[in-house]
Every structure is written in structure tokens, then in C-alpha cells.
Design an enzyme around this catalytic site. Structure first.
Site, PDB file in Angstrom:
ATOM      1  N   PHE A  39       0.818  -1.220   0.000  1.00 60.35           N
ATOM      2  CA  PHE A  39       0.000   0.000   0.000  1.00 60.35           C
ATOM      3  C   PHE A  39       0.850   1.267   0.000  1.00 60.35           C
ATOM      4  CE2 PHE A  39       0.869  -0.147   4.502  1.00 60.35           C
ATOM      5  CZ  PHE A  39       0.756   1.159   4.959  1.00 60.35           C
ATOM      6  N   LYS A  40       2.106   1.155   0.421  1.00 60.88           N
ATOM      7  CA  LYS A  40       2.972   2.338   0.481  1.00 60.88           C
ATOM      8  C   LYS A  40       3.164   2.966  -0.909  1.00 60.88           C
ATOM      9  CE  LYS A  40       3.765   1.196   4.810  1.00 60.88           C
ATOM     10  NZ  LYS A  40       5.005   0.829   5.448  1.00 60.88           N
ATOM     11  N   ASP A  41       2.957   2.164  -1.967  1.00 60.19           N
ATOM     12  CA  ASP A  41       3.127   2.693  -3.330  1.00 60.19           C
ATOM     13  C   ASP A  41       2.172   3.852  -3.623  1.00 60.19           C
ATOM     14  OD1 ASP A  41       5.218   1.071  -4.330  1.00 60.19           O
ATOM     15  OD2 ASP A  41       3.831  -0.576  -4.697  1.00 60.19           O
TER      16      ASP A  41
ATOM     17  N   THR B 161       7.904   0.306   3.418  1.00 61.43           N
ATOM     18  CA  THR B 161       8.161   1.710   3.085  1.00 61.43           C
ATOM     19  C   THR B 161       9.438   1.854   2.277  1.00 61.43           C
ATOM     20  OG1 THR B 161       6.980   2.601   4.991  1.00 61.43           O
ATOM     21  CG2 THR B 161       8.696   3.985   4.060  1.00 61.43           C
TER      22      THR B 161
END
Length: 466
Positions: free
Chosen positions: A111-113, A144
Site C-alpha cells: 500500500f505504500k506505493d 516503506t
């Protein structure tokens, strides 16, 4: 829009300066002085929009004084074109009114993308405009780092140094970082845990003299406001896909640093009907202990099958405390200073205010594996351990079965094969095609002691213009 510190003793800044500053000089985190608010009618009008258009509508009020509309649209188009699914954040149904939002379709499968592919573009844009150079110093518990490196490796005005805890991230997570061999990319394995890495980064922002005044430090951790800003969008995206804003939604969020779930809290404040936010943690359960019993107390950090959540000092929790204390920065500063010495609680009425929206659950490795196995046997759908924790917490804490419950799917299961094996399943999650040769790529990283001076000396010697 101006941004203020959660500790109340730093000057208000515009977006550009907040982007480049990271931690406020008083040790606080920047938050908007006020939030944009959207009416139900306006949110309803966004149904059917492509993700990039929705992202523009939600984020542009935060950046408009710094970036022309056309430039920001171009950044968003580039950012989300790199995702492997046209919906960007597709929803998968597990049961009646129970969903997983897949946030792992970006280039590094986490999800960090969503935030970090955008953050790299924002940094290069602003640094080019100012003719400045930045040294990124970031800490990662797993995801991250790779997302930040992928987002920044093409930046002309950035050198990036990512600290990860030595031998405490999964092999896939490590290789995603250490096989990027760009001249401006530096991976450092610290002989310690994530909290040691994060503390080193925070202390370095407080004293940047080791760079000799030739560059500024920039943050990619979720202390950087731009990270939170980008994560707000997918709460609106999920709601609109499932009948919002005409019906309320509930979200379960696997979280260690509180950034991803704080974005959901902001989405609600900006007008999105959200009835419940579930804080899903592993054995490192400081957030659960606070939310269930009003006691904020650090315990010994434990290594788990969900390493991205092996965090005991939840940086972004300060942003929520700031709101719970009526945006009184000095009260937050005093509370956190006391928290560094021992357990603290907040006034009961403030805690009860938080409990109106938030619930929490702590899920150990055994229950995580049981959930992975259970969901696969029910649906032939494979969860990574972090998302499994979210699903278990959602099922434990759910208040109303008639309200859609959406668990944020934070990572691809192929990043955590050990957890899949430990769950008793024989299925092996495959890496996507663009990562199929990951285990054959050359690695490059440096192992350093848990010593801030030594790490700062390494950075001072290895950034581009040193």
C-alpha cells in the site's frame, strides 16, 4: 493552506516547506490548519470517476498554492499508470458485506506505493523549482523502504538512504530494496529493531549538521504529510464503489505506525460517512492497549510473522492525540514527554471521544495463520499476514453486519511466504512477472551498528555531492 505542528511551537508552513521539512523543528508532526470538507452531494458526483481524477479532487486543496493544476494532474497520471490493475485499488468480496481492498497492485506490491510513487515526483518537482538537493533518510519495517526507493530512484535532486532492521524484514522485502542499484540509492541494515531505525531518523532531523549545510534532509516515512494526504483517497474510492456516500462504511486497517488509519479518520472529517475504524495490530499492541484500556505504555518489541507492524512507537498517533486535545500542542508535548518515561493515559472524556469511532484488536501469529488458512479454504483467496490480521480484527470488532466492512489489503502474499507455509497451506504465492527474477538479482547494502553517529558519518560520505 497552511500547516501547523502538533507540538505548537513551530511556525506555520506552506505545502512545499512541509513536504521538504518532514518533522517540525519543535519535534512535532505537521497537520493542516484546517481540512477541506466535501458535501454528500459533491462526493456522490464523483461516482464512476477514474482513480486519478478522484485523487485530484481530494488532494488538490492540500497542494494548490504550490503546484499548478495541470502539473499535479500529470504527476497523478504518471503515479497510478504504474499500477498493475486498471481499478488501481480493486475490491474483492470475502462474504456478505465483507471486502478486501487490494492496495498491493503498485510496483512494490504494498500500500505504500500509493503515497511514495507520488512523493518522489513531488520532491523532484519542488527541488527542481528551488534548485536544491535533498538527502532522504528513512526507516522501514519492510514495505516503506522499497516503495520509497522505487519512487525516488529516478529523481535527479534526491539521494535516498533507507535504514532497515538487520535480519528482521522478509527476504522479499529486503531484496526489493537492496537490488535497486542506482547511484542515488543506499540501503543500510541496522543491528537493531525498527524503533531504533525510526529513532535515529527522528534525531537526525533534529540536528542536520552532519550534512555540512550542503543539503537538507527530507522524510519519506509517514511523518511526511504528503504520505497521509495520498492515503485519504482510497477510503473515498472504496466507499463510492460500494454505495457511498448514501450508506456508511466500516474499515479495518492493519497498522503499526497509525498513518494509514489516520488517513481514514481524516476522510471522515472531510465528509465521508464512516461509522467505524478498526485498529488491527499484532503482538506489538501499544495502539490496542491504548484504545481498549486508555493506557499508552511501551513494551519490549517482538518479532512476528507480520514484520511491517513490528513497531512500538507509533509516530502518527501524535496527530490523533493533537485533535483529541483540542489541538493544544503544548498538552501533546507534555503527554509525549511523560510517555517516554512510563505509562500515560488521557482524560476519560477524550478517550471516550476516540472510542466513538475506533475499535481495536491484537492478533498473534497463531490467529494470523488460522485466518490465512480459513479465508483460503472458504474462498481460495490468499491473504498476506498483515491483511489477515485486518480480517481477523474486522470479524472480532464488527459493530453492524449491515454496514460494509472493508479490510485494507496492505501487501501481496508473495512478500511473506513463511507465513503462508506456517498457516499449513501448500499453495505457494508467486511473485508477479515484473519481479520473477528477484532472487537472481545482485544485492547491495551496508550493515552498520545501532549507532547514530556512525550512520550519519556514512550518509555524509556517500551522498552525491559529499
Amino acid at each position: 493552506m497552511r500547516y501547523i505542528s502538533t507540538r505548537g511551537e513551530a511556525p506555520a508552513l506552506g505545502f512545499e516547506d512541509v513536504l521538504l521539512t518532514g518533522l517540525a523543528p519543535d519535534g512535532g508532526l505537521y497537520v493542516p490548519e484546517s481540512l477541506p470538507h466535501f458535501s454528500l452531494e459533491e462526493i456522490r458526483s464523483w461516482r464512476g470517476l477514474p482513480y486519478t481524477q478522484l485523487a485530484f479532487n481530494i488532494m488538490y486543496p492540500f497542494v494548490e498554492e504550490a503546484i499548478p493544476e495541470a502539473d499535479f494532474r500529470h504527476m497523478l497520471d504518471e503515479t497510478y499508470a504504474a499500477f498493475a490493475h486498471k481499478a488501481v485499488a480493486p475490491l474483492v468480496q470475502l462474504d456478505t458485506n465483507e471486502w478486501v481492498m487490494e492496495l498491493f497492485r503498485g510496483p512494490t506490491l504494498a500500500f505504500k506505493d500509493f503515497a511514495l510513487q507520488l512523493l518522489g515526483r513531488l520532491l523532484d518537482y519542488v527541488l527542481e523549482k528551488r534548485q536544491e538537493h535533498a538527502v532522504i533518510m528513512g526507516a522501514t519495517s519492510g514495505d516503506t523502504g522499497s516503495a520509497a526507493i522505487e519512487g525516488c530512484r529516478h529523481c535527479e535532486h534526491v539521494d535516498i538512504f533507507i535504514l532497515h532492521p538487520y535480519q528482521r524484514v522478509s527476504e522479499v522485502q529486503r531484496r526489493q530494496m537492496t537490488t535497486v542499484l542506482g547511484d542515488n540509492v543506499h540501503n543500510i541494515a541496522i543491528k537493531g529493531n525498527f524503533d531504533d531505525c525510526q529513532r535515529m531518523v527522528k534525531e537526525s532531523f533534529g540536528d542536520q549538521s552532519f550534512l555540512g549545510g550542503k543539503a537538507r534532509l527530507a522524510a519519506v516515512n509517514s511523518i511526511n504529510w504528503a504520505r497521509i494526504m495520498a492515503q485519504i483517497v482510497y477510503y473515498f474510492h472504496a466507499s463510492l464503489a460500494l454505495g457511498g456516500p448514501d450508506r456508511s462504511m466500516a474499515f479495518s486497517v492493519p497498522t503499526g505506525n497509525f498513518g494509514d488509519i489516520f488517513a481514514g479518520y481524516l476522510a471522515k472529517k472531510m465528509g465521508l460517512p464512516i461509522s467505524q475504524l478498526v485498529i488491527a495490530t499484532n503482538r506489538n499492541d501499544i495502539l490496542h492497549r491504548f484504545m481498549s484500556g486508555n493506557k499508552y505504555e511501551q513494551h519490549q518489541l517482538e518479532h512476528t510473522l507480520s514484520p511491517s507492524m513490528d513497531i512500538m512507537v507509533s509516530s502518527n498517533f501524535e496527530r490523533l492525540l493533537f485533535d483529541l486535545h483540542g489541538r493544544d500542542g503544548l498538552a501533546v508535548k507534555e503527554l509525549l514527554e511523560n510517555a517516554s518515561k512510563g505509562p500515560v493515559s488521557i482524560e476519560d472524556y477524550r478517550w471516550k471521544q476516540a472510542r466513538k469511532l475506533f475499535d481495536s484488536a491484537a492478533v498473534d501469529d497463531k490467529a494470523t495463520c488460522a485466518t490465512i488458512r480459513e479465508v483460503y479454504e472458504q474462498n481460495e483467496y490468499l491473504l498476506d499476514p498483515h491483511t489477515a490480521i485486518g480480517v481477523r480484527a474486522a470479524r472480532t470488532c464488527r459493530r453492524d453486519v449491515e454496514i460494509p466492512m472493508i479490510t485494507l489489503g496492505t501487501a501481496h502474499p508473495a512478500k511473506f511466504p513463511d507465513a503462508i507455509t506456517e498457516s499449513g497451506l501448500t499453495v505457494k504465492p508467486e511473485l508477479p512477472a515484473h519481479m520473477a527474477d528477484l532472487f537472481e538479482r545482485e544485492e547491495r547494502y551496508t550493515v552498520l551498528d545501532n549507532d547514530r553517529a556512525g550512520v550519519q558519518d556514512f550518509i555524509a560520505k556517500h551522498w552525491k555531492n559529499a
